[in-house]
Scaffold this active site. Structure first.
Site, mmCIF file in Angstrom:
data_model
loop_
_atom_site.group_PDB
_atom_site.id
_atom_site.type_symbol
_atom_site.label_atom_id
_atom_site.label_comp_id
_atom_site.label_asym_id
_atom_site.label_seq_id
_atom_site.Cartn_x
_atom_site.Cartn_y
_atom_site.Cartn_z
ATOM 1 N N ARG A 70 17.529 8.193 -8.576
ATOM 2 C CA ARG A 70 17.808 9.575 -8.200
ATOM 3 C C ARG A 70 19.248 9.925 -8.531
ATOM 4 O O ARG A 70 20.112 9.056 -8.625
ATOM 5 C CB ARG A 70 17.561 9.775 -6.694
ATOM 6 N N TYR A 211 12.617 10.163 -14.032
ATOM 7 C CA TYR A 211 12.549 9.059 -13.084
ATOM 8 C C TYR A 211 12.138 9.446 -11.662
ATOM 9 O O TYR A 211 12.691 10.363 -11.066
ATOM 10 C CB TYR A 211 13.905 8.337 -13.012
ATOM 11 N N GLY A 212 11.251 8.716 -11.084
ATOM 12 C CA GLY A 212 10.878 8.721 -9.659
ATOM 13 C C GLY A 212 11.184 10.007 -8.926
ATOM 14 O O GLY A 212 10.626 11.061 -9.218
ATOM 15 N N GLY A 213 12.067 9.892 -7.970
ATOM 16 C CA GLY A 213 12.393 11.003 -7.084
ATOM 17 C C GLY A 213 12.912 12.240 -7.796
ATOM 18 O O GLY A 213 12.914 13.335 -7.224
ATOM 19 N N LYS A 220 10.288 13.423 -2.832
ATOM 20 C CA LYS A 220 11.526 13.799 -2.148
ATOM 21 C C LYS A 220 11.740 15.310 -2.168
ATOM 22 O O LYS A 220 12.203 15.891 -1.202
ATOM 23 C CB LYS A 220 12.719 13.096 -2.796
ATOM 24 N N HIS A 240 12.001 11.027 6.610
ATOM 25 C CA HIS A 240 12.040 9.917 5.659
ATOM 26 C C HIS A 240 11.674 8.632 6.411
ATOM 27 O O HIS A 240 12.530 7.795 6.683
ATOM 28 C CB HIS A 240 13.460 9.835 5.072
ATOM 29 N N SER A 262 16.902 4.695 1.432
ATOM 30 C CA SER A 262 16.185 4.133 0.284
ATOM 31 C C SER A 262 16.644 2.700 0.028
ATOM 32 O O SER A 262 17.838 2.402 0.102
ATOM 33 C CB SER A 262 16.468 4.964 -0.977
ATOM 34 N N CYS A 264 16.183 -0.046 1.749
ATOM 35 C CA CYS A 264 16.628 -0.815 2.915
ATOM 36 C C CYS A 264 15.450 -1.447 3.643
ATOM 37 O O CYS A 264 15.526 -1.758 4.827
ATOM 38 C CB CYS A 264 17.416 0.072 3.878
ATOM 39 N N LYS A 266 12.025 -0.283 3.951
ATOM 40 C CA LYS A 266 10.944 0.492 4.586
ATOM 41 C C LYS A 266 9.575 -0.041 4.166
ATOM 42 O O LYS A 266 8.685 -0.211 4.989
ATOM 43 C CB LYS A 266 11.031 1.984 4.222
ATOM 44 N N THR A 267 9.411 -0.300 2.865
ATOM 45 C CA THR A 267 8.112 -0.779 2.389
ATOM 46 C C THR A 267 7.788 -2.136 3.014
ATOM 47 O O THR A 267 6.657 -2.384 3.426
ATOM 48 C CB THR A 267 8.096 -0.851 0.850
ATOM 49 N N ASP A 287 7.104 5.740 3.324
ATOM 50 C CA ASP A 287 8.295 6.507 2.939
ATOM 51 C C ASP A 287 8.468 7.840 3.668
ATOM 52 O O ASP A 287 9.597 8.223 3.954
ATOM 53 C CB ASP A 287 8.267 6.766 1.425
ATOM 54 N N ASN A 377 16.875 -1.204 -9.333
ATOM 55 C CA ASN A 377 16.004 -0.157 -8.784
ATOM 56 C C ASN A 377 14.679 -0.081 -9.562
ATOM 57 O O ASN A 377 14.043 0.965 -9.608
ATOM 58 C CB ASN A 377 16.731 1.195 -8.798
ATOM 59 N N ARG A 379 10.815 -0.291 -10.155
ATOM 60 C CA ARG A 379 9.838 0.196 -9.173
ATOM 61 C C ARG A 379 8.412 -0.163 -9.554
ATOM 62 O O ARG A 379 8.104 -0.352 -10.733
ATOM 63 C CB ARG A 379 9.937 1.722 -9.080
ATOM 64 N N ASN A 507 10.652 -9.650 11.907
ATOM 65 C CA ASN A 507 11.047 -8.372 12.503
ATOM 66 C C ASN A 507 10.018 -7.920 13.542
ATOM 67 O O ASN A 507 10.328 -7.109 14.416
ATOM 68 C CB ASN A 507 11.224 -7.299 11.421
#
Ligand code: SAT
Ligand code: MN
Length: 596
Positions: A70, A211-213, A220, A240, A262, A264, A266-267, A287, A377, A379, A507
């Site tokens: 992004r 690209y992506g976002g 996004k 988010h 992003s 960190c 989440k997935t 996400d 990055n 993906r 976790n």
């Protein structure tokens, strides 16, 4: 045209865009497998995609080296007056930006096909779903949108003659002159890239990036930036956040929505496989969460997306087995490395590096090479339905009731493993002051500490201070039905740079503590920064963790926290008078609790 759209506004808009961008052909996407296969075959033939021998129906793309993430510096919220967007967004006057971009769009699709992609964010039958239509000249975008959203003729039916949709215009900004040969990843130079949002018109214009976002505009741009402005107007929330269901040994279900910046984890957390015996988890989204208050007064969440656009490096059978199984087939890989036997590879994949590979830039690569083989990055784009951990209720049109909110970020120091907010306002304060070290998900410096409130810094479509107020208002409306708020940090390191906490499946130990807090079963100690679990409050059985590690993870270093205060003050100061007084009050109370 595979079908006839009846929606007047849509037909007029498509005509208008075609006249402006001058494509060679127009294709209305029906979202079918045949369409996907045909576009992929075309991209393979043209050299943009490469089928992977080792993975059924999987393809590898290599982006232009400049077009890998992004571009927050080139992302704009455009409104009549600048003060609407606040200090955390880039603003250009609406008319000025439209003039500039109309100039860029002029003839920008020459030599290419223009695709019209009708898509739904959210299951079509959900009262929370919203429709968008993306126009793009990138077949890569079409295939990714097919995975990430619900595309096709059904959407056009729901749209009918007069249905509302969010127009999303995208061009890679690389017209082909007659006879000009195409490149594998066409895009425009950085100074011509614009990711523009016009919230007053619910309109998105993106130019210059594939690209992506920047290019998959349902994600996004629509589901966060535009949706956040709609949500504020209409009294709901666009966040988010991943969504997951945790099931206790007694079979009780808890729904958790968690916001991290992003890249960190989440997935990974969305697909967590609990290591505590008896606990189970199901994934609902990784996400984005759209949430509204249901008839029973609780907050219900849907995942507006249909796929995962996850960070590849670091994804392994150890860190995220469910993701590894999700991407076995029907997956698009972007900027991963390619091995000689037709398999993809990345750093942290948990398998030995190949002796030889082609790196993400298309160059020969061997272990010991200075540059990583995959881009940091890189993906994968994969259908959510393929995830073995996906919840049977992930497409429930009514959504799931949220019990717990988690905020967090990537902090190697200071911030403990887990903190429970003292109440809703304190939780909003924790979200508003969330901080994280920057990642490769944005073009820019990596590892720099920044405040990333609610992990929405790059995605909030209006003044962040008004967004804080919206959170306070939602809490007032939810009252005692409001989710409990927690803050976590999985990323603490020792002075030697080793991780203090094993993370991933472990976790779940922290998540279980949160659930038991709700039940009044688990203990916590009140500290100046919130309620912290003591060593004995967390179930650490079977975990080989040095006692000094756990002490450090759960320690509140008052001095280090006092040192955070000026940074929080500075962060708040940028919002001026718009900062809700209740948050200023929270900061004062924190200072008081921290004492001298
Ligand atoms: O490229 S995306 O914006 O979709 C990924 C991310 O930064 O979260
Ligand atoms: Mn994200």
């Amino acid at each position: 045209m595979a079908y006839e759209a009846k929606n007047r506004k849509l037909k007029d808009w498509v005509d208008e865009v075609a006249e402006l961008c001058q494509p060679d052909a127009i294709h209305w996407c029906d979202g079918s497998k045949a369409e996907y296969d045909r576009l992929m075959a075309q991209m393979v033939a043209g050299g943009a995609a490469r089928p992977l021998e080792k993975r059924r129906n999987c393809f590898l793309f290599r982006s232009d080296p400049s077009d890998v993430a992004r571009v927050e510096d080139r992302t704009y919220i455009s409104t009549p007056s600048e003060d609407e967007v606040g200090p955390t967004n880039n603003w250009i006057d609406e008319n000025e930006l439209k003039q500039t971009m109309l100039g860029l769009y002029q003839g920008c699709m020459r030599g290419r096909t223009m695709y019209v992609i009708p898509f739904s964010m959210g299951p079509l039958s959900s009262p929370m779903a919203k429709i968008g239509v993306e126009i793009t000249d990138s077949p890569y975008v079409v295939c990714n949108m097919q995975i990430m959203t619900r595309v096709g003729t059904k959407v056009v039916e729901v749209l009918g003659e007069n249905g509302e949709f969010v127009p999303c215009l995208h061009s890679i900004g690389a017209p082909l002159e007659p006879g000009q040969e195409d490149v594998p990843w066409p895009c425009a130079p950085m100074e011509k890239k614009y990711i523009a949002h016009f919230p007053h018109e619910n309109l998105i214009w993106s130019f210059g990036s594939g690209y992506g976002g920047n290019a998959l505009l349902g994600k996004k741009c629509f589901a966060l930036r535009i949706a956040s402005t709609m949500a504020r107007r209409e009294g709901w929330m666009a966040e988010h956040m991943l969504i997951l269901r945790l099931i206790s040994p007694e079979g009780k279900r808890y729904h958790i929505a968690a916001a991290f910046p992003s890249a960190c984890g989440k997935t990974n957390l969305a697909m967590v496989q609990p290591t505590i015996p008896g606990w189970k988890a199901e994934c609902l989204g990784d996400d984005i969460a759209w949430m509204k208050i249901g008839p029973d007064g609780r907050l219900y969440a849907i995942n507006p997306e249909a796929g995962f656009f996850g960070v590849a490096p670091g994804t392994s059978y150890q860190s995220n087995p469910m993701a590894m199984d999700t991407i076995r087939e029907n997956t698009i890989f972007t900027n991963a490395a390619l091995t000689d036997d037709g398999e993809i590879w990345w750093e942290g994949m948990g398998v030995p590096a190949p002796d030889h590979a082609i790196d993400w830039k298309g160059r020969d690569w061997a272990p010991g090479n200075d540059d990583p083989a995959a881009h940091a990055n890189a993906r994968f784009t994969a259908p959510a339905a393929q995830c073995p951990a996906i919840s049977p209720d992930w497409e429930d049109p009514e959504g799931v009731p949220i019990d717990i909110f988690i905020f967090g970020g990537r902090r190697t120091g200071v911030v403990p493993l887990a903190t429970e907010a003292l109440d809703w306002d304190h939780g909003v304060f924790l979200g508003a002051t969330a901080s994280s070290e920057t990642t490769a998900a944005n073009i820019g410096a990596v590892g720099k500490l920044r405040r990333d409130p609610f992990a929405m810094q790059p995605f909030c479509g209006y003044d962040m201070a008004d967004y804080f107020q919206h959170w306070l208002d939602m809490g007032d409306r939810l009252g005692d039905k409001a989710p409990r708020i927690f803050y976590v940090n999985w990323f603490r390191k020792t002075a030697d740079g080793d991780w203090l906490w094993p993370g991933y499946g472990d976790n779940s130990r922290v998540l279980a503590w949160m659930c038991e807090r709700i039940e009044g079963k688990a203990g916590a100690t009140k500290t100046p920064i919130g309620n912290l679990p003591g060593e004995s409050d967390l179930d650490l059985t079977g975990l080989d963790l040095a006692p000094e590690n756990i002490r450090e993870l759960l320690r509140v270093d008052a001095e280090a926290w006092r040192a955070e205060v000026p940074d929080i003050e500075q962060h708040f100061a940028q919002f001026g008078d718009r900062l809700p007084a209740r948050l200023r009050g929270q900061l004062n109370q924190l200072e008081e609790r921290l004492g001298e």
